[in-house]
Design an enzyme around this catalytic site. Structure first.
Site, PDB file in Angstrom:
ATOM      1  CE  LYS A  85      79.982   1.792 -35.197  1.00  0.00           C
ATOM      2  NZ  LYS A  85      78.532   1.947 -34.979  1.00  0.00           N
ATOM      3  CB  THR A 120      73.542  13.868 -35.247  1.00  0.00           C
ATOM      4  OG1 THR A 120      72.381  14.539 -35.730  1.00  0.00           O
ATOM      5  CG2 THR A 120      73.768  12.590 -36.026  1.00  0.00           C
ATOM      6  CG  ASP A 134      73.476  -0.880 -39.105  1.00  0.00           C
ATOM      7  OD1 ASP A 134      73.179  -1.695 -38.212  1.00  0.00           O
ATOM      8  OD2 ASP A 134      74.234   0.090 -38.907  1.00  0.00           O
ATOM      9  CG  ASP A 163      74.291   0.435 -34.780  1.00  0.00           C
ATOM     10  OD1 ASP A 163      74.101   0.206 -36.001  1.00  0.00           O
ATOM     11  OD2 ASP A 163      75.169   1.213 -34.359  1.00  0.00           O
ATOM     12  NE  ARG A 164      72.763   3.602 -39.227  1.00  0.00           N
ATOM     13  CZ  ARG A 164      72.919   4.648 -40.005  1.00  0.00           C
ATOM     14  NH1 ARG A 164      72.141   4.809 -41.062  1.00  0.00           N
ATOM     15  NH2 ARG A 164      73.850   5.538 -39.748  1.00  0.00           N
ATOM     16  CB  SER A 174      78.003   1.591 -39.058  1.00  0.00           C
ATOM     17  OG  SER A 174      76.730   1.500 -38.518  1.00  0.00           O
ATOM     18  CG  HIS A 175      75.423   3.312 -42.565  1.00  0.00           C
ATOM     19  ND1 HIS A 175      75.965   3.812 -41.414  1.00  0.00           N
ATOM     20  CD2 HIS A 175      75.447   4.307 -43.471  1.00  0.00           C
ATOM     21  CE1 HIS A 175      76.285   5.083 -41.613  1.00  0.00           C
ATOM     22  NE2 HIS A 175      75.989   5.405 -42.842  1.00  0.00           N
ATOM     23  NE  ARG A 196      81.409   4.778 -39.164  1.00  0.00           N
ATOM     24  CZ  ARG A 196      80.115   4.627 -39.107  1.00  0.00           C
ATOM     25  NH1 ARG A 196      79.399   4.615 -40.205  1.00  0.00           N
ATOM     26  NH2 ARG A 196      79.521   4.477 -37.946  1.00  0.00           N
ATOM     27  CG  ASP A 199      77.152  -1.434 -36.473  1.00  0.00           C
ATOM     28  OD1 ASP A 199      76.254  -1.093 -37.282  1.00  0.00           O
ATOM     29  OD2 ASP A 199      77.558  -0.683 -35.568  1.00  0.00           O
ATOM     30  CD  GLU A 236      71.260   9.143 -33.691  1.00  0.00           C
ATOM     31  OE1 GLU A 236      71.756  10.234 -34.004  1.00  0.00           O
ATOM     32  OE2 GLU A 236      71.888   8.076 -33.731  1.00  0.00           O
ATOM     33  CD  GLU A 237      68.069  11.296 -39.067  1.00  0.00           C
ATOM     34  OE1 GLU A 237      67.791  10.743 -40.135  1.00  0.00           O
ATOM     35  OE2 GLU A 237      69.223  11.408 -38.628  1.00  0.00           O
ATOM     36  CB  THR A 239      78.815  10.674 -36.523  1.00  0.00           C
ATOM     37  OG1 THR A 239      78.891  11.759 -37.443  1.00  0.00           O
ATOM     38  CG2 THR A 239      77.536  10.786 -35.723  1.00  0.00           C
ATOM     39  CE  LYS A 245      72.632   3.680 -34.949  1.00  0.00           C
ATOM     40  NZ  LYS A 245      73.860   4.426 -34.667  1.00  0.00           N
TER      41      LYS A 245
HETATM   42  C1  VG1 Z   1      74.912   8.903 -39.162  1.00  0.00           C
HETATM   43  C2  VG1 Z   1      73.523   9.198 -38.641  1.00  0.00           C
HETATM   44  C3  VG1 Z   1      73.545   9.289 -37.127  1.00  0.00           C
HETATM   45  C4  VG1 Z   1      74.121   7.995 -36.546  1.00  0.00           C
HETATM   46  C5  VG1 Z   1      75.491   7.738 -37.146  1.00  0.00           C
HETATM   47  C6  VG1 Z   1      76.090   6.429 -36.689  1.00  0.00           C
HETATM   48  O1  VG1 Z   1      75.788   9.964 -38.848  1.00  0.00           O
HETATM   49  O2  VG1 Z   1      73.017  10.377 -39.210  1.00  0.00           O
HETATM   50  O3  VG1 Z   1      72.247   9.529 -36.659  1.00  0.00           O
HETATM   51  O4  VG1 Z   1      74.226   8.092 -35.147  1.00  0.00           O
HETATM   52  O5  VG1 Z   1      75.400   7.710 -38.573  1.00  0.00           O
HETATM   53  O6  VG1 Z   1      75.266   5.351 -36.999  1.00  0.00           O
HETATM   54  P1  VG1 Z   1      76.188  11.110 -39.885  1.00  0.00           P
HETATM   55  O7  VG1 Z   1      77.189  11.972 -39.191  1.00  0.00           O
HETATM   56  O8  VG1 Z   1      76.681  10.437 -41.106  1.00  0.00           O
HETATM   57  O9  VG1 Z   1      74.907  11.862 -40.188  1.00  0.00           O
HETATM   58  V1  VG1 Z   1      75.979   3.865 -37.377  1.00  0.00           V
HETATM   59  O10 VG1 Z   1      74.754   2.706 -37.428  1.00  0.00           O
HETATM   60  O11 VG1 Z   1      76.653   4.283 -38.869  1.00  0.00           O
HETATM   61  O12 VG1 Z   1      77.062   3.635 -36.217  1.00  0.00           O
HETATM   62 CO    CO Z   2      75.351   0.834 -37.379  1.00  0.00          CO
END
Ligand code: VG1
Ligand code: CO
Length: 552
Positions: free
Chosen positions: A135, A353, A286, A290-291, A122-123, A30, A288, A372-373, A26, A385
């Site tokens: 990324k 997504t 988070d 962005d959240r 990221s998270h 990773r 990086d 996004e949610e 996504t 984001k």
């Molecule tokens: C998750 C979230 C998605 C977000 C993505 C990257 O993806 O659901 O909304 O854009 O992480 O965010 P997935 O495929 O695990 O549902 V980040 O802050 O991890 O770059």
């Molecule tokens: Co992130």
């Protein structure tokens, strides 16, 4: 400027066999850190990026990361490979610290920039036994669109080797210019440009006055990248007391936690706001940056609602006074923002997504805000984001409304109705079990319309696919949708960011009109749907789990 004494020697390393597992998910590639530490693994992916990203030779690249274990080594490898590939200039940051939104901004404002490489998972947690990630962003500052990611992946599959220059490591401890052969390496402060951008979008005088007037806030950087940005913004510029930013020093392992701003992984912050009275507002970002998670006193703001509130109040905020061109949300995000867009009579787009799908809409000027949610909110100021931007947006709204977060939410629902919403994550499910659950439900889809479910009836059941309204590209297999006659829905998706086993995401939504019951606990309001989802898909049976790992 320091210059290497001689032109560095370029070494061509051949691979015994190309890696077959470098398909980005996504958001980037990773993997557990040990996978990235295998000989040639990181280099192979970077070689594919440098061969595929248009304009690399002679162009400018932005490079930085969230400071996790492996960040420094990866920057060193990128600089040496950039030199071997005759990249004109690499802009990187002191100690390699660069948040994803700040990277996006730097790409967009640097002359001749063809894209960026952001080192982050990221998270996901970081450390020698945890996760690392890469990324890739394009020249617009946004995540690589699917076509570019696919092309990079294709290149990895047949890669025979890679080129890397033999040089000593470039010091990143302070800003400066260095030369590696024909490549100029610029080390810049990764915080300042971003902070200046925030000052253009938000009225810092108003915020300083408001926050000083008895509205105590706390921010949790979770030992990740936003610490230095948040300290600069909240403590230096807005004059808040030292310590307003918790866990502000970036650590390679994020202090051992998940740098994930949700109720489970940012529990100390959540407890402070939901159980204590010390603060009127709390937020976290988070790994990086962005959240964002927004909390008020005794009030958690669901990210889908956050996007709706920001949309409804946008014209009160300095950078958005001229109004919004349109908004967008990812498919599983609740329709709370749709209700606001309808009132404002602006377009509202529904995308798959992942932030990459907002890029074309933002570039074409069709939308100003999107979200996004999954705790992601942003605008056309960058192409990612942006966690701190969302926090400043919320504070700006509160500075005008002068009410509590809970009151703001109550007023919002009393106007637009409430979209009860929850996401249930089942993490580290065995791959085959998750595939079977998903596949079984997928095969049932054509027969589901008209069937009773959760005291309701299924109106439509399908697999979401998307045609980009700007460039016409299509993306299929983006999640299973069960839409009910009442307007309620449940979505099943498999995560594209997890690195261990599979993560099943179940998204649940139910609308309550503004004259209905607006103050229920979401888990109670959604109980029939939660039960119905298990009946339909056999979640417990397939996963062997009786409760989700994370409930949002
Ligand atoms: C998750 C979230 C998605 C977000 C993505 C990257 O993806 O659901 O909304 O854009 O992480 O965010 P997935 O495929 O695990 O549902 V980040 O802050 O991890 O770059
Ligand atoms: Co992130």
């Amino acid at each position: 400027m320091t210059a290497s004494a001689t032109t560095p020697q370029v070494r061509h390393v051949s691979l015994a066999a190309p890696f077959q597992d470098q398909k980005p998910g996504t958001s980037g590639l990773r993997r557990p850190t040990p996978v990235f530490q295998q000989p040639h693994y990181l280099e192979s992916f970077l070689e594919a990026v440098l061969q595929t990203l248009p304009g690399v030779q002679g162009g400018t690249l932005v490079v930085g990361g969230d400071g996790r274990y492996g960040n420094r080594r990866a920057i060193d490898v990128i600089l040496r490979m950039a030199c071997a590939h005759r990249v004109g200039r690499v802009i990187t940051t002191t100690n390699g610290i660069l948040s994803t939104p700040a990277a996006s901004h730097l790409i967009r404002t640097s002359l001749g920039c063809v894209g960026g490489i952001i080192l982050s998972a990221s998270h996901n947690p970081g450390g020698p036994e945890e996760d690392f990630g890469v990324k890739v962003n394009g020249a617009n500052g946004g995540p690589a669109p699917e076509q570019l990611s696919n092309a990079i992946h294709q290149a990895t599959l047949t890669l025979q080797g890679y080129a890397v220059a033999e040089t000593a490591a470039i010091p990143l401890d302070q800003p400066g210019h260095h030369r590696l052969g024909t490549t100029v390496v610029e080390v810049v402060d990764g915080v300042e440009d971003f902070v200046v951008l925030m000052q253009k979008l938000f009225d810092f005088d108003q915020l300083r006055e408001f926050l000083g007037s008895g509205f105590p806030i706390t921010f949790d950087a979770l030992h990740a990248v936003t610490g230095p940005y948040a300290r600069r913004i909240f403590e230096d510029l807005l004059g808040l007391p030292a310590g307003t930013v918790r866990h502000g020093a970036p650590l390679e392992d994020f202090g051992g936690g998940h740098p994930d701003p949700n109720l489970t992984y940012a529990k100390p912050l959540a407890d402070a706001l939901l159980q204590g009275d010390e603060f009127s507002f709390g937020a976290a970002c988070d790994g990086d940056g962005d959240r964002n998670m927004i909390l008020g006193r005794r009030c958690f703001v669901n990210p889908s609602d956050s996007l709706a509130v920001i949309t409804a109040h946008a014209t009160q905020v300095k950078g958005y006074g001229q109004g919004l061109a349109g908004v967008a949300r990812s498919m599983p995000t609740s329709a709370a923002v749709d209700a606001v867009a309808e009132t404002l009579a602006i377009p509202c787009y529904e995308t798959p997504t992942g932030w990459k799908f907002f890029g074309t809409l933002l570039d074409a000027g069709k939308i100003t805000l999107c979200g996004e949610e999954s705790f992601g909110t942003g605008s056309d100021h960058v192409r990612e984001k942006d966690g701190l931007w969302a926090v400043l947006f919320w504070l700006s709204i509160l500075a005008t409304e002068r009410c509590s977060v809970a009151t703001l939410m109550e007023r919002h629902w009393a106007t637009y109705g409430r979209h009860y919403y929850s996401r249930h994550d089942y993490e580290e499910v065995e791959q085959t079990a998750a595939a079977e659950l998903y596949g079984t439900l997928q095969r049932q889809l054509p027969r589901l319309a008209g069937q009773p479910l959760a005291g309701d009836r299924i109106r439509q059941a399908d697999e979401f696919s998307y045609t980009d309204p700007v460039d016409g590209s299509t993306s299929s297999r983006q999640g299973l949708r069960i839409l009910l006659e009442s307007g309620s829905r449940m979505i099943f998706r498999l995560s594209g960011t997890g690195t261990r086993g599979a993560t099943l995401r179940l998204y649940l939504e139910r609308y309550e009109p503004n004259n209905g019951a607006l103050n229920l606990d979401p888990q109670t309001a959604l109980a029939p749907l939660i039960h119905g989802a298990d009946q339909l898909a056999g979640i417990r049976q397939h996963t062997g789990m009786s409760t989700p790992t994370v409930i949002t």
